[in-house]
Design a protein around this motif. Sequence first.
Motif, short mmCIF file in Angstrom:
data_model
loop_
_atom_site.label_atom_id
_atom_site.label_comp_id
_atom_site.label_asym_id
_atom_site.label_seq_id
_atom_site.Cartn_x
_atom_site.Cartn_y
_atom_site.Cartn_z
N ALA A 12 0.83 -1.20 0.00
CA ALA A 12 0.00 0.00 0.00
C ALA A 12 0.86 1.25 0.00
O ALA A 12 1.88 1.32 0.71
N SER A 13 0.45 2.23 -0.78
CA SER A 13 1.14 3.51 -0.80
C SER A 13 0.27 4.56 -1.48
O SER A 13 -0.72 4.24 -2.13
N GLU A 14 0.65 5.81 -1.31
CA GLU A 14 0.10 6.92 -2.07
C GLU A 14 1.27 7.63 -2.72
O GLU A 14 2.21 8.04 -2.04
N VAL A 15 1.20 7.77 -4.03
CA VAL A 15 2.32 8.33 -4.78
C VAL A 15 1.84 9.48 -5.66
O VAL A 15 0.64 9.60 -5.95
N GLY A 16 2.78 10.31 -6.10
CA GLY A 16 2.44 11.39 -7.01
C GLY A 16 1.91 10.85 -8.33
O GLY A 16 2.34 9.79 -8.80
N ASN A 17 0.95 11.57 -8.91
CA ASN A 17 0.34 11.11 -10.15
C ASN A 17 1.38 10.91 -11.25
O ASN A 17 1.25 10.01 -12.09
N ASP A 18 2.42 11.72 -11.26
CA ASP A 18 3.41 11.65 -12.33
C ASP A 18 4.40 10.50 -12.16
O ASP A 18 5.16 10.20 -13.09
N VAL A 19 4.41 9.87 -11.00
CA VAL A 19 5.36 8.77 -10.76
C VAL A 19 4.64 7.46 -10.46
O VAL A 19 5.24 6.53 -9.93
N LEU A 20 3.38 7.37 -10.81
CA LEU A 20 2.61 6.16 -10.52
C LEU A 20 3.21 4.94 -11.22
O LEU A 20 3.49 3.93 -10.58
N LYS A 21 3.42 5.03 -12.53
CA LYS A 21 3.95 3.88 -13.26
C LYS A 21 5.36 3.54 -12.79
O LYS A 21 5.71 2.36 -12.61
N ALA A 22 6.17 4.56 -12.55
CA ALA A 22 7.54 4.31 -12.10
C ALA A 22 7.54 3.63 -10.73
O ALA A 22 8.37 2.75 -10.46
N SER A 23 6.59 4.00 -9.87
CA SER A 23 6.50 3.39 -8.54
C SER A 23 6.15 1.91 -8.65
O SER A 23 6.75 1.06 -7.97
N ILE A 24 5.19 1.60 -9.51
CA ILE A 24 4.80 0.20 -9.70
C ILE A 24 5.97 -0.60 -10.28
O ILE A 24 6.24 -1.73 -9.85
N ASP A 25 6.68 -0.01 -11.21
CA ASP A 25 7.84 -0.69 -11.79
C ASP A 25 8.88 -1.02 -10.71
O ASP A 25 9.46 -2.13 -10.69
#
Length: 433
Positions: A325-338
Amino acid sequence: MHNTINRTKAPASKLVEFIKSIEPRQIRLSSGLPVYLIDEGQQEVLRIELVFKAGNYYQQEKQVARATNSLLTSGTGSHTAEEISEHFDFYGAYLETNNGKDNSYTGLYTLNKHLENTLPMLAEIISDPVFPEDELNIYRSTRKQHLSVNLQKVKYLARVCFQEQVFGKDHPYGMRLQDFHFDALTRAKLVEHHRNHYLSGECFLVVSGKIPPGFENLLERHFGSFKSNTSGNAEKKLPCQDPDPAPEQTQFIEKKGAMQSALRIGKPVINRLHPDYPSLFVLNTVLGGYFGSRLMTNIREDKGFTYGIGSMLTSMQHSGLFIIASEVGNDVLKASIDEIFKEIRRLREQAIGMEELELVKNYLMGSLMRSMDGSFALAERLRSALEFGQDMSYYKEYAATIRDITPEKLQSLANTYLNEESLLITVAGKAKL
């Protein structure tokens, strides 16, 4: 010549030995109600908790279990909600109710010298609640407002929609709360749930603190008529019990204007009844179960994508759940999942180093010891074990797992339980994958 300490080098660590050996004393009241007694502590105070197999899994309709539990204190045949509250306040006692996915809880904290006055009222609210219509109306209104506020939060949306994605919209673990569930609540449904799961359902009682002389007789006097049905009738007439996960591996819940996207990644897994569970708990800790975890180090400390990220294992009586679980910036969503999947792959492909593993072992052993410090904490651990038909020996076995687990075992578990292709993804927010 004086020895000097090199303060640039951390002292060598040593794994703490698990030494807790306190075993509860068990008695049965004349009705058959099992009672577990932890007689520890110096203060003249007790915690008395009743655990009922009456949680969400056993309700016929959404919110019935929680409403029943919450409104136990709303009035009895002899006392109003205000009188009950004033009674416990007068004697310096504190009453709490809580409803979970499997069980419901009613706990009393009371001074020993007032047991003759507080224990009868506890028994009364359990055995004779009347669920007044005016209190039910207040409950409906309050909970609707609370739901309305939560629906504006991406964190809440991701959590409930992920559970629905994993278990299905009709499963007790996955059913999403909506306004019409409150409208459908009736006093008759609460009375029925109480009759089936409090008065004739499965129950046990845990008492902790400094237990005074004569307490067992007092308990028998007020709870000796309580039934504890261990024949499994609580399993009957339940809603859909088989998970029915969504066919889509990834789901998106749009929330326009959201500054961040809430993320949930996970899958159903084993619960604590499975022999692999303690080892899987260690693996989860390495990945995201403490502040020094790999997910925190990578995604928070190195990348700065989030203020916080973690993974957890949730053990229910009829399933288990692995969640990131996390909350991330909209612009780094895909990078976070990667990066999340990168860390999972690393666990599967590379054995953890001994230095990191020793750090995790020390953290877990310290956490275990802290979680059993004091009689009330011991009662919490005992209750958790009893809910799964276990006893305090579970924690000795868990401690042994921490002590003996190897990098090779953790890598094997990662390949068994954490294959990336098996993980479900839920995103709530403005950004869409």
